[in-house]
Design a protein around this motif. Structure first.
Motif, PDB file in Angstrom:
ATOM      1  N   ALA A  37       9.428   0.092   0.965  1.00  0.00           N
ATOM      2  CA  ALA A  37       8.310  -0.032   1.904  1.00  0.00           C
ATOM      3  C   ALA A  37       7.653  -1.381   1.675  1.00  0.00           C
ATOM      4  CB  ALA A  37       7.297   1.094   1.706  1.00  0.00           C
ATOM      5  N   ALA A  38       7.076  -1.938   2.720  1.00  0.00           N
ATOM      6  CA  ALA A  38       6.440  -3.249   2.594  1.00  0.00           C
ATOM      7  C   ALA A  38       5.394  -3.405   3.688  1.00  0.00           C
ATOM      8  CB  ALA A  38       7.480  -4.362   2.689  1.00  0.00           C
ATOM      9  N   GLY A  39       4.456  -4.287   3.437  1.00  0.00           N
ATOM     10  CA  GLY A  39       3.430  -4.522   4.443  1.00  0.00           C
ATOM     11  C   GLY A  39       2.409  -5.532   3.968  1.00  0.00           C
ATOM     12  N   GLY A  40       1.249  -5.463   4.569  1.00  0.00           N
ATOM     13  CA  GLY A  40       0.187  -6.397   4.224  1.00  0.00           C
ATOM     14  C   GLY A  40      -0.810  -6.539   5.349  1.00  0.00           C
ATOM     15  N   PRO A  68      -9.075  -7.642  12.755  1.00  0.00           N
ATOM     16  CA  PRO A  68      -8.239  -7.628  11.549  1.00  0.00           C
ATOM     17  C   PRO A  68      -7.372  -6.369  11.504  1.00  0.00           C
ATOM     18  CG  PRO A  68     -10.487  -6.996  11.004  1.00  0.00           C
ATOM     19  CD  PRO A  68     -10.500  -7.397  12.455  1.00  0.00           C
ATOM     20  N   VAL A  69      -6.198  -6.489  10.898  1.00  0.00           N
ATOM     21  CA  VAL A  69      -5.266  -5.357  10.785  1.00  0.00           C
ATOM     22  C   VAL A  69      -4.567  -5.421   9.426  1.00  0.00           C
ATOM     23  CG1 VAL A  69      -3.417  -4.039  11.905  1.00  0.00           C
ATOM     24  CG2 VAL A  69      -4.741  -5.688  13.245  1.00  0.00           C
ATOM     25  N   VAL A  70      -4.316  -4.249   8.857  1.00  0.00           N
ATOM     26  CA  VAL A  70      -3.466  -4.159   7.670  1.00  0.00           C
ATOM     27  C   VAL A  70      -2.545  -2.958   7.864  1.00  0.00           C
ATOM     28  CG1 VAL A  70      -5.206  -2.815   6.400  1.00  0.00           C
ATOM     29  CG2 VAL A  70      -3.422  -4.016   5.141  1.00  0.00           C
ATOM     30  N   GLY A  71      -1.279  -3.097   7.471  1.00  0.00           N
ATOM     31  CA  GLY A  71      -0.341  -1.999   7.718  1.00  0.00           C
ATOM     32  C   GLY A  71       0.894  -2.089   6.838  1.00  0.00           C
ATOM     33  N   PHE A  72       1.776  -1.112   7.009  1.00  0.00           N
ATOM     34  CA  PHE A  72       3.032  -1.098   6.267  1.00  0.00           C
ATOM     35  C   PHE A  72       4.088  -0.381   7.087  1.00  0.00           C
ATOM     36  CE2 PHE A  72       2.319   3.336   5.416  1.00  0.00           C
ATOM     37  CZ  PHE A  72       3.567   3.855   5.072  1.00  0.00           C
ATOM     38  N   ALA A  73       5.338  -0.573   6.678  1.00  0.00           N
ATOM     39  CA  ALA A  73       6.451   0.173   7.274  1.00  0.00           C
ATOM     40  C   ALA A  73       7.483   0.447   6.189  1.00  0.00           C
ATOM     41  CB  ALA A  73       7.083  -0.614   8.420  1.00  0.00           C
ATOM     42  N   LEU A  74       8.226   1.519   6.379  1.00  0.00           N
ATOM     43  CA  LEU A  74       9.328   1.838   5.467  1.00  0.00           C
ATOM     44  C   LEU A  74      10.584   2.085   6.282  1.00  0.00           C
ATOM     45  CD1 LEU A  74      10.005   5.152   5.579  1.00  0.00           C
ATOM     46  CD2 LEU A  74       7.878   5.273   4.293  1.00  0.00           C
ATOM     47  N   GLY A  75      11.721   1.748   5.694  1.00  0.00           N
ATOM     48  CA  GLY A  75      13.016   2.025   6.315  1.00  0.00           C
ATOM     49  C   GLY A  75      13.497   3.400   5.886  1.00  0.00           C
ATOM     50  N   SER A  76      13.596   4.321   6.825  1.00  0.00           N
ATOM     51  CA  SER A  76      13.883   5.718   6.486  1.00  0.00           C
ATOM     52  C   SER A  76      15.224   5.879   5.781  1.00  0.00           C
ATOM     53  CB  SER A  76      13.858   6.580   7.753  1.00  0.00           C
ATOM     54  OG  SER A  76      12.601   6.504   8.381  1.00  0.00           O
ATOM     55  N   GLU A  77      16.269   5.179   6.247  1.00  0.00           N
ATOM     56  CA  GLU A  77      17.592   5.350   5.646  1.00  0.00           C
ATOM     57  C   GLU A  77      17.586   4.923   4.180  1.00  0.00           C
ATOM     58  OE1 GLU A  77      18.438   4.853  10.055  1.00  0.00           O
ATOM     59  OE2 GLU A  77      17.079   3.969   8.585  1.00  0.00           O
TER      60      GLU A  77
END
Length: 414
Positions: free
Chosen positions: A278-281, A296-305
């Motif tokens: 997972a990664a973001g910022g 302003p925005v802060v977020g993350f995403a992960l690769g399910s596989e």
């Protein structure tokens, strides 16, 4: 002709499909508890949306986007990531007004023309969350902990949290200038580094080819303005307060141009070189750059596989409860109507009571022996057999497919 899935794609079924569903369900539950609301966006957008948001000098835009023209010559692209689409939706639908919480999550397929490797596909599933409207370091810390909690929910506890700050528009230009001078003094840079040197010098920090040449590389920490230093220190204090161990990684940069201040990655030792789960910022300028209000925005995403690959080492798949399978058989072909009506009733009652059973059958034009073989093949634990003699007494035969015992049971007692 024998058709195969296109290179870089894969079919998901059986236990893997069940695992993906469970991951998405657990993520959704965690997001909702944190006050996030779901947004679903199209899988294709105007190609320029990604060019503007991700950055023309990034690998995604230069090499990896699936771009096509529709019948009217409009240039469209399959979405390579979720943030740009969510920002577009945020602006277009004035979500700052209709969703005052400013917290959103998404899941779905993304598309990148990358070289396929373990856990990396050209069509892949991604889950992400974004917090709009807050400059507070607590928003950064919440997003980091949100990502950790999603991984923990499927048994991935042993992770390394890497954090860094990329500064802001006030302090990053001097750092960028210093990096260019430093890297210019190094001979024999790889082709990617030479290209990035003028367009995106921060990306040289995570080059896998030339990294052994980089000694005493300038660090962003030495160039941070007072506001960015304070922000980054507070983020660290907050995640420490919830016992999150982390590593300050000065070489951590993200492959997208829109990041400012906090960036992070969560890595697992279970996957070898492809270790980022997972990664973001933070990306405080993106909404304004795409035509919205200064938000302003802060977020993350992960690769399910890739996350599910790591979950294999945590024992996650062994915890999945597959429904008990029940097969409905007929000893006499003319009982098909009674057996069919019973199977539908059993399914509907199961839905009302949330019973963990799956019902198969009845099937006609097969002998009872063939039906029982089929029940074994699908892994049924019990077979309910409709036979004329027992049905005349209001009963059916219930056969245990494990120990092969069989009993007559009143239908209204099942």
């Amino acid at each position: 002709m024998n058709y195969k899935a296109p290179r870089g794609t894969h079919d998901i079924f059986g236990i893997n499909a069940l695992g993906l569903n469970v991951l998405e369900q657990k993520a959704r539950q965690i997001f909702i508890k944190h006050g996030f609301e779901e947004v679903r966006t199209p899988i294709f957008e105007d190609a320029s949306l990604f060019t503007r948001s991700i950055g023309e000098a990034t690998d995604i835009v230069e090499k990896e986007m699936y771009i096509f023209e529709d019948r009217k010559g409009r240039k469209l692209a399959l979405r390579p990531e979720g943030t740009a689409s969510l920002v577009r939706a945020y602006i277009e639908h004035r979500l700052d007004v209709s969703f005052p919480s400013g917290k959103f999550f998404y899941s779905g397929e993304m598309f990148r023309y990358e070289r396929p490797q373990a856990g990396r596909y050209r069509q892949f599933c991604q889950i992400g969350a974004e917090f709009y409207g807050s400059l507070s370091p607590s928003a950064d810390a919440e997003i980091i902990m949100l990502a950790c909690d999603v991984l923990s929910s499927i048994g991935i506890e042993k992770v390394n949290v890497h954090v860094n700050s990329l500064g802001c528009q006030k302090c990053r230009p001097l750092f960028r200038e210093t990096l260019v001078k430093y890297f210019t003094s190094i001979d024999d840079l790889c082709q990617d580094c030479l290209r990035r040197l003028q367009t995106n010098p921060l990306r040289l920090l995570d080059c896998k080819i030339d990294s052994d040449k980089f000694i005493n590389v300038p660090k962003m920490d030495d160039f941070l303005c007072d506001d960015c230093k304070e922000h980054f220190n507070l983020v660290q204090n907050l995640i420490r307060s919830v016992n999150c161990t982390y590593i300050v990684d000065p070489k951590l940069v993200r492959g997208l141009d829109y990041y400012t201040r906090t960036v992070f990655e969560i890595r697992s030792n279970a996957l070898g070189a492809q270790d980022a789960l997972a990664a973001g910022g933070r990306y405080d300028n993106l909404v304004k750059e795409l035509g919205g209000q200064d938000t302003p925005v802060v977020g993350f995403a992960l690769g399910s596989e890739r996350v599910l690959m790591a979950a294999q080492h945590s024992g996650f798949f062994s915890t999945l409860n597959k429904n008990e399978k029940v097969f409905i058989a007929i000893a006499d072909q003319d009982l098909i109507s009674e057996a069919f009506a019973f199977s539908i009733k059993l399914i509907r009652n199961g839905l009302k009571g949330n019973n963990d059973i799956s019902v198969f059958g009845p099937v006609d034009n097969k002998s009872l022996t063939a039906q029982l073989r089929f029940a074994d093949k699908i892994g049924a634990s019990k077979t309910i057999i409709f036979a004329k003699a027992e049905l005349g007494e209001g009963k059916v035969l219930v056969k245990n497919m494990i120990d092969k015992t069989q009993n007559a049971v009143f239908i209204d007692q099942l």
